[in-house]
Design a protein around this motif. Structure first.
Motif, PDB file in Angstrom:
ATOM      1  N   ASN A 190      14.233   4.903 -10.473  1.00 31.88           N
ATOM      2  CA  ASN A 190      14.523   5.447 -11.821  1.00 31.88           C
ATOM      3  C   ASN A 190      14.314   4.871 -12.913  1.00 31.88           C
ATOM      4  N   VAL A 191      13.609   3.645 -12.537  1.00 29.60           N
ATOM      5  CA  VAL A 191      13.425   2.901 -12.942  1.00 29.60           C
ATOM      6  C   VAL A 191      11.733   3.159 -14.522  1.00 29.60           C
ATOM      7  N   GLY A 192      10.940   3.394 -13.317  1.00 25.72           N
ATOM      8  CA  GLY A 192       9.730   4.452 -13.125  1.00 25.72           C
ATOM      9  C   GLY A 192       9.090   3.019 -13.279  1.00 25.72           C
ATOM     10  N   TYR A 193       8.912   2.349 -12.123  1.00 24.07           N
ATOM     11  CA  TYR A 193       7.899   1.810 -12.258  1.00 24.07           C
ATOM     12  C   TYR A 193       6.367   2.763 -11.945  1.00 24.07           C
ATOM     13  N   LYS A 194       5.361   1.192 -12.624  1.00 23.63           N
ATOM     14  CA  LYS A 194       3.914   1.997 -12.029  1.00 23.63           C
ATOM     15  C   LYS A 194       3.452   1.030 -11.376  1.00 23.63           C
ATOM     16  N   SER A 195       4.075  -0.056 -11.105  1.00 23.14           N
ATOM     17  CA  SER A 195       3.200  -0.737  -9.632  1.00 23.14           C
ATOM     18  C   SER A 195       4.099  -1.526  -8.691  1.00 23.14           C
ATOM     19  N   ALA A 196       3.619  -1.531  -7.601  1.00 18.69           N
ATOM     20  CA  ALA A 196       4.570  -2.942  -6.649  1.00 18.69           C
ATOM     21  C   ALA A 196       4.708  -3.143  -6.537  1.00 18.69           C
ATOM     22  N   ASP A 251       0.921  -1.069  -0.340  1.00 19.04           N
ATOM     23  CA  ASP A 251       0.003   0.410   0.234  1.00 19.04           C
ATOM     24  C   ASP A 251       1.001   1.207   0.276  1.00 19.04           C
ATOM     25  N   ARG A 252       1.920   1.294   1.435  1.00 18.34           N
ATOM     26  CA  ARG A 252       3.090   3.120   1.576  1.00 18.34           C
ATOM     27  C   ARG A 252       3.642   2.282   0.017  1.00 18.34           C
ATOM     28  N   LEU A 253       3.793   1.691  -1.245  1.00 16.66           N
ATOM     29  CA  LEU A 253       4.465   1.685  -1.659  1.00 16.66           C
ATOM     30  C   LEU A 253       3.973   2.402  -2.958  1.00 16.66           C
ATOM     31  N   HIS A 254       3.197   1.574  -2.875  1.00 15.78           N
ATOM     32  CA  HIS A 254       1.620   2.132  -4.088  1.00 15.78           C
ATOM     33  C   HIS A 254       1.688   3.839  -4.071  1.00 15.78           C
ATOM     34  N   HIS A 255       1.507   3.792  -3.140  1.00 15.49           N
ATOM     35  CA  HIS A 255       1.053   5.172  -2.594  1.00 15.49           C
ATOM     36  C   HIS A 255       2.605   6.325  -3.109  1.00 15.49           C
ATOM     37  N   VAL A 256       3.534   5.474  -3.044  1.00 11.60           N
ATOM     38  CA  VAL A 256       4.843   6.368  -3.372  1.00 11.60           C
ATOM     39  C   VAL A 256       5.031   6.592  -4.717  1.00 11.60           C
ATOM     40  N   ILE A 257       4.541   5.247  -5.871  1.00  9.44           N
ATOM     41  CA  ILE A 257       5.173   5.732  -7.124  1.00  9.44           C
ATOM     42  C   ILE A 257       3.999   6.841  -7.456  1.00  9.44           C
ATOM     43  N   GLN A 258       2.609   6.148  -6.692  1.00  6.49           N
ATOM     44  CA  GLN A 258       1.716   7.321  -7.807  1.00  6.49           C
ATOM     45  C   GLN A 258       2.555   8.609  -6.901  1.00  6.49           C
ATOM     46  N   ARG A 259       2.926   8.744  -5.970  1.00 13.63           N
ATOM     47  CA  ARG A 259       3.526  10.190  -6.135  1.00 13.63           C
ATOM     48  C   ARG A 259       4.355  10.725  -7.155  1.00 13.63           C
ATOM     49  N   ARG A 260       5.307   9.680  -7.443  1.00  8.05           N
ATOM     50  CA  ARG A 260       6.318  10.255  -7.878  1.00  8.05           C
ATOM     51  C   ARG A 260       5.347  10.483  -9.811  1.00  8.05           C
ATOM     52  N   GLN A 261       4.867   9.737  -9.861  1.00  8.48           N
ATOM     53  CA  GLN A 261       3.985   9.895 -11.063  1.00  8.48           C
ATOM     54  C   GLN A 261       4.065  11.850 -11.066  1.00  8.48           C
ATOM     55  N   ARG A 262       2.901  12.297 -10.016  1.00 13.67           N
ATOM     56  CA  ARG A 262       3.010  13.694  -9.780  1.00 13.67           C
ATOM     57  C   ARG A 262       4.370  14.459  -9.495  1.00 13.67           C
ATOM     58  N   ILE A 263       6.344  14.017  -9.551  1.00 14.42           N
ATOM     59  CA  ILE A 263       6.996  14.271  -8.813  1.00 14.42           C
ATOM     60  C   ILE A 263       7.919  13.513  -8.867  1.00 14.42           C
ATOM     61  N   PRO A 264       8.315  14.189 -10.849  1.00 10.03           N
ATOM     62  CA  PRO A 264       9.513  13.011 -11.179  1.00 10.03           C
ATOM     63  C   PRO A 264      10.505  13.432 -10.743  1.00 10.03           C
ATOM     64  N   ASP A 265      11.232  14.412  -9.424  1.00 11.18           N
ATOM     65  CA  ASP A 265      12.515  13.687  -8.988  1.00 11.18           C
ATOM     66  C   ASP A 265      12.871  13.196  -8.261  1.00 11.18           C
ATOM     67  N   LEU A 266      11.298  12.599  -7.522  1.00 12.53           N
ATOM     68  CA  LEU A 266      11.788  11.670  -6.437  1.00 12.53           C
ATOM     69  C   LEU A 266      12.326  10.650  -6.710  1.00 12.53           C
ATOM     70  N   HIS A 267      13.248  10.640  -5.470  1.00 11.47           N
ATOM     71  CA  HIS A 267      14.070   9.091  -5.354  1.00 11.47           C
ATOM     72  C   HIS A 267      13.402   8.317  -4.784  1.00 11.47           C
ATOM     73  N   PHE A 268      13.078   7.095  -4.925  1.00 14.80           N
ATOM     74  CA  PHE A 268      12.793   5.852  -3.678  1.00 14.80           C
ATOM     75  C   PHE A 268      14.112   4.320  -4.096  1.00 14.80           C
ATOM     76  N   ALA A 269      14.021   3.478  -3.588  1.00 20.57           N
ATOM     77  CA  ALA A 269      14.107   2.265  -3.315  1.00 20.57           C
ATOM     78  C   ALA A 269      13.311   1.464  -2.902  1.00 20.57           C
ATOM     79  N   ASP A 329       5.473  -5.141  -9.602  1.00 18.28           N
ATOM     80  CA  ASP A 329       6.504  -5.146 -10.459  1.00 18.28           C
ATOM     81  C   ASP A 329       8.070  -4.400  -9.699  1.00 18.28           C
ATOM     82  N   MET A 330       7.712  -3.747  -8.685  1.00 14.67           N
ATOM     83  CA  MET A 330       9.218  -3.079  -8.104  1.00 14.67           C
ATOM     84  C   MET A 330       9.858  -3.952  -6.730  1.00 14.67           C
TER      85      MET A 330
END
Lengths: 604, 389
Positions: A254-260, A129-147, A262-263
């Protein structure tokens, strides 16, 4: 005007208003009527007054009664109201309590739904759930880095098996605690704005960490290194110190994941890669790993149904008499032909089958199929040519009397002489559980089936084994021959083994014979039988008959060469001469694998 | 007095006075099988049998009905120690007499049913009933009659009186006074015109009380206290005149099933031992009771209204004399005293010049409520008007 009543009285008495009554009787009658009327009026008056008094009194009493009743009612209502207020207050308090309980319970349930009970860490669901949210956030803020860090504890299964579940649980809790501490400490490593992290247990010994708001992707590696260091410190379980390490796979944003999914999958793949590369490592995922890991995942999944789908098949490698040059026996080996990936190496699938606990069923299939095959061959063509067939037995099969019973059953079922069956058992198998192995061997031998020690000399070979276990033969590990040409010490060792086996009346078969020099050496040292590419690669069942013919014809060549070269103890082989490719014209077609045997403890 | 109502129809009223004898010659010429002779007589004429014997001899073929009274009414006057009588010869109307025995008030319903059974024929238009005034439950008698007779038959009449003695009442049956009998006459055919009206004039006062103990027409307790004691309290000195003095405060009763309909009940007996009071009609347990008192003006006005109501039927008829039979409660006479005749005069005022009034003070009146079924009334002035066309 005169009162109507008086008028009526006068009229009734036949008197007149205008004249005095003429007789006394009339006058008296008139007076009597008037008197009656007055009397009646008095009575009426009395009655009216009395009834008025009584009624007033009664009404007053009634009014008092009503008032009293009202007062009583009011008192009762007040008392009841007070009671109700108390009850209401009690109910409200109870409601509040219940609400608090419900709230607390809801929090508990929500926490339980999102956390791992054992370690208290967030669970898979919360992590996704959390990862899903972070991935969605990155779609709005491309500079966001997470792993995402996928962590697998390298020796968890072994520790859990040997020390028990309680120790395993404690280990998991300790790991969780260290993860937490390490991540807190790592906050300073990451020169991020505000590094958020979420450590979760996904199940078993798999942990995942989400690192949010990294300054750059390199931070993930720094955190991972720190984690590796912290996790590899010794663990104290049941007053024992246990050492282990972890493998970490990293998937980066930076791979640009769309789903938790996959990541996490990619972090998992990277973790597998780390394990494969030798454990205790950190590997960052890249796309090339994907295929490799997908293959591994498929193989893991498919091996479970490979027996019933008939994907396993047997190959046979001849054991050749170094004296006559003819095949005297066959070793049975197992191969798996995967429908997509083709032949899967035994090095790959056998450890996997052991790990998954299905090695026993594969081993049984091998035994059944091999015995059936050899029995058929004996009936048709090889009774006089091949004296036995060897089949490898896994540690999982070597438990008590079960193996003996099964083998005896199969031998009887396929009508094979038990003396023509040999079971190969590795040295490690014997030492892993010596008592059980001894019992199994004794039981098998009691049924007339022989037992050879496989790969002798590959590990910490102990001569003790040879007298502790009632063995019928030894297969000399290929390592001896690989180094034989360079050292005389090895030759001396082989010679000692030869002497030993002769003394103990045991058979001796040298493995890994690949050159005529090796043949000559073995001949010179008195080793009677050998096995290796020089004679034949393992063959499919349908090629065995022809393959043996080829060896027989080559044995003439072997004889012919005996006339040249240095002195030899028995027979003669030109040790300097390499077999030409032409010489192998009739040799059986090499099959499937690049090596004749896997470098593992157990082969099948 | 002979009234020529039409070519053939005749009725004549006449009276007997204990001291003066028959006031007129008996109209024996009206004697026929279709003649009804009504005689309302002082109780004394049960022992003093001469006048009734004379009447019987004068009308040998006629039906003679009558009863003892608490006052005989004749053309606006009330008399004691007299007989008020009428002979009515019907020409186009058939009349039929019936009687039934009442040994105790428990027989009342059955007696009503028996009379109804005897008289009930399709052409029956009206029934006039004279019943013994004691040992009878007038409500049950009316119910028995209602149940046995078809709807639309007007039932009127009254309960015999005994001055204010409440000792012995009688009706004339088989030309003789009979103490335990109910008599009735049925009028048949389309020529008969019967009108009726009934009014009281009593107002309830004081608290409403619940009937907490009663059986049939016997009342024991109101609001859990003896009813007799209550009456004694209200009557004061006149309590020693019980039961008649209880007529000063008749009881208004509203039943639970019909709370909007108030019935006035007259006392007819008391029982000192049982501390009970017997009324002329039912006092249902659980009903609401209230003492009532008279208002002189209203009593008189009500009498006039009752007469008006009974006379209304004949207003559109050809001018033929009407016989008006007034049955008024003894209680009214007790209250009105010297003013009693005021109500009789009021009743006469609406009558035509040729109409005649006859009647008696009774222990209970029978008349329908407006146009409904017959009911027992107490403390009322009930008027029945008769004429033949």
């Amino acid at each position: 005007m005169m009162h109507s009543l008086l008028q009526r009285q006068i009229r009734k008495l036949m008197l007149s208003e205008d004249a005095v009554p003429v007789d006394l009787a009339s006058w008296q009658a008139f007076l009597s009527a008037v008197d009656r009327t007055y009397g009646q009026f008095d009575q009426d008056r009395d009655l009216l007054e009395l009834s008025l008094d009584l009624t007033s009194r009664e009404m007053r009493q009634l009014y008092d009664e009503v008032e009293r009743h009202n007062e009583q009612l009011e008192t009762e209502v007040a008392a009841r109201t007070a009671e109700l207020e108390v009850a209401n207050a009690r109910d409200r308090q109870r409601m509040d309590e219940l609400e608090n309980i419900v709230q607390a319970r809801t929090v508990e349930i929500r926490h339980a739904a999102l956390h791992d009970k054992l370690t208290g860490l967030p669970n898979r669901s919360m992590f996704y759930d959390r990862l899903h949210h972070v991935i969605q956030r990155r779609q709005r803020i491309p500079d966001l880095h997470f792993a995402v860090l996928f962590i697998d504890f390298d020796r968890f299964k072994a520790i859990n098996d040997s020390l028990g579940h309680a120790a395993g649980d404690k280990l998991l809790r300790t790991i969780a605690q260290r993860l937490h501490e390490s991540l807190r400490a790592s906050d300073t490593i990451c020169s991020s704005k505000e590094t958020g992290f979420l450590a979760a247990r996904l199940g078993g010994d798999e942990f995942c960490i989400l690192l949010e708001d990294l300054k750059d992707d390199a931070d993930a590696i720094a955190v991972s290194d720190r984690l590796l260091e912290d996790l590899s410190r010794p663990y104290v379980l049941d007053e024992r110190s246990v050492n282990s390490s972890a493998s970490i796979g990293i998937a980066r944003s930076n791979v640009g994941y769309k789903s938790a999914e996959d990541m996490i999958r990619d972090a998992d793949i990277a973790m597998y890669r780390a394990k494969h590369l030798g454990r205790g490592r950190v590997v960052v995922f890249d796309q090339t790993m994907h295929g490799t890991v997908m293959r591994k995942i498929d193989i893991e999944s498919d091996i479970k149904t490979a027996v019933e789908r008939g994907q396993f098949y047997l190959v046979f490698q001849p054991i050749v008499s170094l004296v006559t040059g003819r095949a005297v026996a066959l070793e049975t080996l197992c191969r798996w032909e995967h429908p997509i990936y083709g032949d899967v190496s035994p090095e790959e699938f056998i450890p996997l089958a052991e790990e998954l606990g299905i090695i026993d069923s594969i081993g049984n299939w091998v035994l059944d199929t091999a015995i059936a095959q050899f029995a058929e061959w004996q009936r048709t063509w090889c009774r006089d040519r091949l004296s036995f067939l060897t089949v490898n037995v896994s540690p999982a099969q070597l438990t008590g009397a079960e193996l003996a019973t099964r083998v005896a059953g199969l031998v009887s079922k396929h009508d094979l002489d038990p003396a023509s069956l040999v079971l190969e058992i590795t040295e490690t198998t014997l030492t892993r559980n010596a008592e059980e192995a001894l019992a199994a061997i004794q039981a098998v031998r009691a049924r007339g089936v022989r037992v050879f020690l496989d790969d002798f000399g590959s590990g910490y070979s102990s001569l003790g084994i040879l007298h502790e276990f009632p063995l019928d033969g030894i297969k000399l590990d290929r390592a001896f021959l690989e180094s034989a040409s360079s050292t005389r010490r090895v030759a001396a060792c082989i010679h000692s083994v030869v002497t030993l086996t002769r003394t103990l009346r045991m058979a001796l078969i040298a493995e890994g014979v690949e050159s005529y020099e090796q043949v000559a050496l073995l001949q010179s040292l008195g080793c009677d039988d050998g096995q290796g590419f020089l004679f034949s690669r393992p063959m499919r069942a349908e090629d065995v008959a022809a393959g043996l013919e080829s060896i027989a014809s080559e044995s003439r060549l072997l004889d012919a060469s005996s006339e040249v070269g240095p002195a030899r103890p028995t027979g003669g082989v030109d040790l300097t001469r390499q077999p030409s490719s032409e010489a192998g014209v009739n040799r059986p077609r090499p099959i499937g694998i690049s090596k004749d045997r896997p470098a593992i403890q157990y082969k099948c | 007095m002979i009234v020529e109502t039409s070519r053939d129809t005749k009725f004549e009223t006449f009276a007997y006075d204990a001291s003066a004898g028959w006031t007129t010659r008996l109209p024996a010429h009206l004697n026929s099988v279709n003649t009804l002779v009504l005689a309302f007589a002082s109780p004394r004429f049960r022992s003093d049998t001469a006048p009734l014997n004379e009447l019987s001899q004068a009308f040998p073929q006629s039906i003679i009905m009558g009863c003892s009274t608490a006052g005989e009414i004749m053309d606006g006057e009330v008399h004691d120690d007299s007989i008020a009588a009428v002979a009515f010869r019907f020409e186009r109307t058939r009349i039929q007499f019936a009687s039934a025995e009442i040994r105790s008030s428990g027989d009342s319903y059955a007696a009503g049913q028996a009379l109804g059974g005897d008289l009930g024929e399709p052409s029956l238009k009206a029934v006039f009933v004279l019943s013994t005034g004691l040992n009878v439950n007038g409500s049950e008698l009316a119910r028995g009659l209602n149940d046995a007779l078809p709807e639309g038959v007007a039932v009127t009449g009254g309960l015999a009186g005994d001055g204010s003695e409440f000792k012995e009442t009688w009706v004339i049956d088989q030309r003789m006074p009979a103490t335990r009998t109910v008599t009735a006459i049925g009028f048949y055919g389309d020529s008969i015109r019967i009108g009726h009206g009934s009014r009281g004039g009593f107002d309830p006062f004081g608290p409403r009380r619940i009937v907490t103990r009663a059986a049939g027409n016997v009342l024991f307790e109101l609001d859990g206290k003896p009813a007799l004691a209550l009456y004694r309290q209200y009557l004061g000195d006149r309590a020693n005149e019980l039961p008649s003095s209880a007529l000063l405060f008749p009881l208004s009763v509203r039943t639970k099933s019909e709370p909007q309909k108030a019935l006035i009940r007259t006392i007819i007996a008391i029982d000192e031992d049982a501390q009970s009071m017997t009324f002329a009609g039912d006092i249902p347990l659980g009903s609401t009771a209230q003492l009532t008192r008279s208002n002189f003006d209203r009593l008189v006005t009500a009498a006039g209204e009752s007469s008006q109501c009974a006379r209304m039927l004949h207003d559109d008829s050809p001018p033929s004399p009407v016989l008006s039979i007034a049955v008024s409660c003894v209680g009214r006479r007790l209250i009105l005293g010297e003013r009693t005749e005021a109500e009789l005069e009021a009743a006469c005022e609406v009558m035509g010049p040729a109409d005649r009034q006859i009647g008696f003070y009774s222990y209970g009146e029978l008349s329908p409520f407006e146009t409904g079924r017959c009911n027992l009334h107490n403390q009322s002035m009930t008027i029945t008007t008769i004429c033949e066309q």
